[in-house]
Design an enzyme around this catalytic site. Sequence first.
Site, PDB file in Angstrom:
ATOM      1  N   ALA A  80      81.983  48.233 -24.092  1.00 21.90           N
ATOM      2  CA  ALA A  80      81.119  49.240 -23.478  1.00 21.90           C
ATOM      3  C   ALA A  80      80.012  48.608 -22.640  1.00 21.90           C
ATOM      4  CB  ALA A  80      80.505  50.130 -24.555  1.00 21.90           C
TER       5      ALA A  80
ATOM      6  N   TYR B 119      79.380  54.975 -18.695  1.00 19.68           N
ATOM      7  CA  TYR B 119      78.301  55.915 -19.031  1.00 19.68           C
ATOM      8  C   TYR B 119      77.086  55.668 -18.120  1.00 19.68           C
ATOM      9  CZ  TYR B 119      74.904  58.395 -22.013  1.00 19.68           C
ATOM     10  OH  TYR B 119      73.937  59.243 -22.497  1.00 19.68           O
TER      11      TYR B 119
ATOM     12  N   THR C  68      74.068  54.747 -18.405  1.00 16.81           N
ATOM     13  CA  THR C  68      73.197  53.577 -18.576  1.00 16.81           C
ATOM     14  C   THR C  68      73.926  52.249 -18.435  1.00 16.81           C
ATOM     15  OG1 THR C  68      73.532  53.607 -20.982  1.00 16.81           O
ATOM     16  CG2 THR C  68      71.647  54.843 -20.118  1.00 16.81           C
ATOM     17  N   LYS C  69      75.197  52.270 -18.061  1.00 17.32           N
ATOM     18  CA  LYS C  69      75.969  51.037 -18.004  1.00 17.32           C
ATOM     19  C   LYS C  69      75.856  50.376 -16.627  1.00 17.32           C
ATOM     20  CE  LYS C  69      77.301  51.417 -22.265  1.00 17.32           C
ATOM     21  NZ  LYS C  69      76.565  52.602 -22.715  1.00 17.32           N
ATOM     22  N   ASN C  70      76.440  49.180 -16.501  1.00 12.19           N
ATOM     23  CA  ASN C  70      76.246  48.368 -15.297  1.00 12.19           C
ATOM     24  C   ASN C  70      76.819  48.998 -14.043  1.00 12.19           C
ATOM     25  OD1 ASN C  70      75.497  46.739 -17.479  1.00 12.19           O
ATOM     26  ND2 ASN C  70      75.959  44.878 -16.340  1.00 12.19           N
TER      27      ASN C  70
END
Length: 400
Positions: free
Chosen positions: A165, A189, A191-193
């Site tokens: 994740a 999602y 907030t991911k990179n």
Amino acid sequence: MLTGTAPKDAPTVIPYFRPSINESDIARVAECLRNGWLTSGSRVALLESTFAEMAGVKHAIAINSCTAGILLGLIALGVGPGDEVILPSLSFVAAANCAIQLGATPVFCDVSPETLSCSAATIEPHISASTKALVVMQYAGAPIGIAEICALAKRHGIAVLEDAALSVGMHDRGSWAGVHSDGAAYSFYATKNVTSAEGGIFVTQRDDVAQRVRSHALHGLSRDAWNRHQTTRPWQYDVETIGHKANLADPLAALVLSQLGRLEEFQARRDRLARLYNQLFERVDGIEPVSPALGPADRHSWCFYAVRIDPERTGYTRDDAIEYLRARGIGTSVHYIPTHRFSAYAAFAGTDVPVTDSAFPKLLSLPLFPDMSAAQAEYVALTLKKTTAAGRLAGKRVRI
């Protein structure tokens, strides 16, 4: 006593995270919305081929969440009632939930003090005749030596699934997650990179695993709608297995495709911010960055930046720091509440994971996102360091 009142000259609020969305991202989504095809279609197909090439894997299947990828991966690996799945408690609860939903038993292992990820050494004592699979996670996106974990699993005849994740952009001795294991589930999602708002992708080198995941991701249908509508009989399909509903929609695929084109730019910014934080916290007694050493072919994704707050040395607790920073316009998070501490996991409350239990009360994740400025990072670090000085001056643990 430290006051929780924000200073009058406090800067604009620094959120824990803000996604980097530009006009190109918006245009790619708008184009997709205008073309008349909204469910899984040509953009999903392009995302799958693009990601597979970037990750160096044979198969990539776009899905609606990393959690769905973990669930479908465990199904594809044959996990079911009576099986045990070894995984860290210091992780998001998704993987443990998936194991239980399949009738398996999660077995929580501890983590390395340096990486806060599990390792071959922390996993091996928990392997039993009932162990069917391992689910390993790269804490904050740091490489974990997956080759050693896979070698251990191979000796015992068990599968390895990566909860990747946090790992878009990570290199573990030059390889992305999913290259050496039986499969990896990535998250897109918010907030991911890179993001599709909600969504993810499952990757594997194994033909059999890919076929099962793809089938289970769309009700067990033999053909999805996009493929059916390329033929003269779009209404015809078979249901080959009792599947799930986990496919990704084209507009979300369009967004993450655009974001993947900026991944190296995002990664360079994250690297710079993490290095700056490391420098700012050098020799600050009681604030220890979770920044494990990297080999020459390793790359940390820096999906988040965590520090340990030692209350005996700083004079304040992690929870005090959260409130103090919040009052000064700084958002934070905690990664993670150990799974065995949740009320739904009361049966696992006695789990013996001393490193996890010691680390959790000290862990604090600070703001880190691509559009964050160096000045904002300096303000965050300076504010946290000020609490340390004030705590020591008070000569006791302070309440904010």
